[in-house]
Write a protein that holds these residues in place. Structure first.
Motif, mmCIF file in Angstrom:
data_model
loop_
_atom_site.group_PDB
_atom_site.id
_atom_site.type_symbol
_atom_site.label_atom_id
_atom_site.label_comp_id
_atom_site.label_asym_id
_atom_site.label_seq_id
_atom_site.Cartn_x
_atom_site.Cartn_y
_atom_site.Cartn_z
ATOM 1 N N SER A 103 -7.793 9.026 -5.671
ATOM 2 C CA SER A 103 -7.563 9.469 -4.196
ATOM 3 C C SER A 103 -8.972 9.239 -3.456
ATOM 4 N N ARG A 104 -8.810 9.295 -2.034
ATOM 5 C CA ARG A 104 -9.626 9.167 -0.988
ATOM 6 C C ARG A 104 -10.929 10.181 -1.378
ATOM 7 N N MET A 105 -10.521 11.389 -1.590
ATOM 8 C CA MET A 105 -11.419 12.364 -1.811
ATOM 9 C C MET A 105 -12.319 12.107 -3.223
ATOM 10 N N PHE A 115 -6.257 -2.860 0.312
ATOM 11 C CA PHE A 115 -5.476 -2.868 1.647
ATOM 12 C C PHE A 115 -4.340 -3.034 1.555
ATOM 13 N N HIS A 116 -2.967 -2.282 1.928
ATOM 14 C CA HIS A 116 -1.646 -2.927 1.521
ATOM 15 C C HIS A 116 -0.704 -2.788 2.838
ATOM 16 N N SER A 117 0.275 -3.268 2.598
ATOM 17 C CA SER A 117 1.342 -3.180 3.717
ATOM 18 C C SER A 117 2.762 -2.770 2.787
ATOM 19 N N ARG A 152 -4.602 2.563 5.779
ATOM 20 C CA ARG A 152 -3.777 2.082 5.033
ATOM 21 C C ARG A 152 -4.083 1.310 3.720
ATOM 22 N N VAL A 153 -5.038 2.226 2.936
ATOM 23 C CA VAL A 153 -5.844 1.770 1.997
ATOM 24 C C VAL A 153 -5.568 2.434 0.607
ATOM 25 N N TRP A 154 -5.654 1.996 -0.378
ATOM 26 C CA TRP A 154 -5.678 2.822 -1.749
ATOM 27 C C TRP A 154 -6.867 2.528 -2.488
#
Length: 159
Positions: A103-105, A115-117, A152-154
Motif C-alpha cells: 500500500s501507499r502507507m 503508473f497505470h491506466s 494513479r500509482v501502485w
C-alpha cells in the motif's frame, strides 16, 4: 539479524504461558516490530538498487535500453536491481506482476512505483522517499529524480 526474546519481563498471562512453553522446549519469540531476516535482506537490496538508479542521473532515455549508459523506464529498474543482486523481468507490467504489492502507507525507499491506466501498467520508477522517484521518463529525456505526479500509482516490493 532477528531480535529474539527468551524471557519477556512484562507480558500478559496468555503471553506468559506461550513464552514459558517456548522457553521450555527451547524456542524463541520474535519481538514485536522486529524485522525478519528476509525483510532485512530485502531492505538492503532496495537501498542498493536506489543508489544505483541515482548514480545514473543524466543518462539518456532510449526505448528498449537496459544500461549501462541508456535506459527506458523498466530498463532502469531492471539494471538497478540486477546490480543489487535481484532479478526482475523486462517490462513494467511484468515487474508489477512479479513484485509483492504494498500500500501507499507501507511503501519504502527502493520500492517500485507503477503508473497505470485501468489495469495496465505503463511506467515504473524506484521510490526515493518524500513522494519522489528515480526514473527514465520518455524519449528526449534523461534519468532524473522527480515528484510523483499522479495518484494513479501502485507500489511493489522486489522479493
Amino acid at each position: 539479524m532477528t531480535a529474539q526474546i527468551h524471557v519477556p519481563s512484562l507480558i500478559s498471562r496468555a503471553g506468559a504461558v506461550s513464552a514459558l512453553t517456548l522457553a521450555a522446549v527451547g524456542g524463541s519469540m520474535l519481538a514485536p516490530g522486529a524485522a525478519s531476516e528476509a525483510h532485512a535482506a530485502t531492505t538492503v537490496h532496495a537501498g542498493k538498487a536506489l543508489k544505483v538508479a541515482a548514480s545514473k542521473r543524466g543518462a539518456p532515455y532510449r526505448y528498449g535500453a537496459a544500461g549501462p549508459s541508456r535506459f527506458d523506464c523498466s530498463g532502469l529498474t531492471l539494471y538497478s536491481y540486477k546490480k543489487a543482486g535481484k532479478k526482475l523481468p523486462r517490462t513494467a507490467q511484468q515487474q508489477y506482476n512479479k513484485s509483492k504489492h504494498v500500500s501507499r502507507m507501507s511503501r519504502q525507499r527502493g520500492d517500485l512505483v507503477f503508473f497505470h491506466s485501468g489495469g495496465s501498467v505503463y511506467h515504473v520508477g524506484i521510490y526515493a522517499g518524500s513522494g519522489k522517484i528515480w526514473h527514465s521518463p520518455k524519449s528526449g529525456s534523461v534519468v532524473r529524480l522527480e515528484k510523483i505526479w499522479s495518484k494513479r500509482v501502485w507500489y511493489g516490493r522486489v522479493r
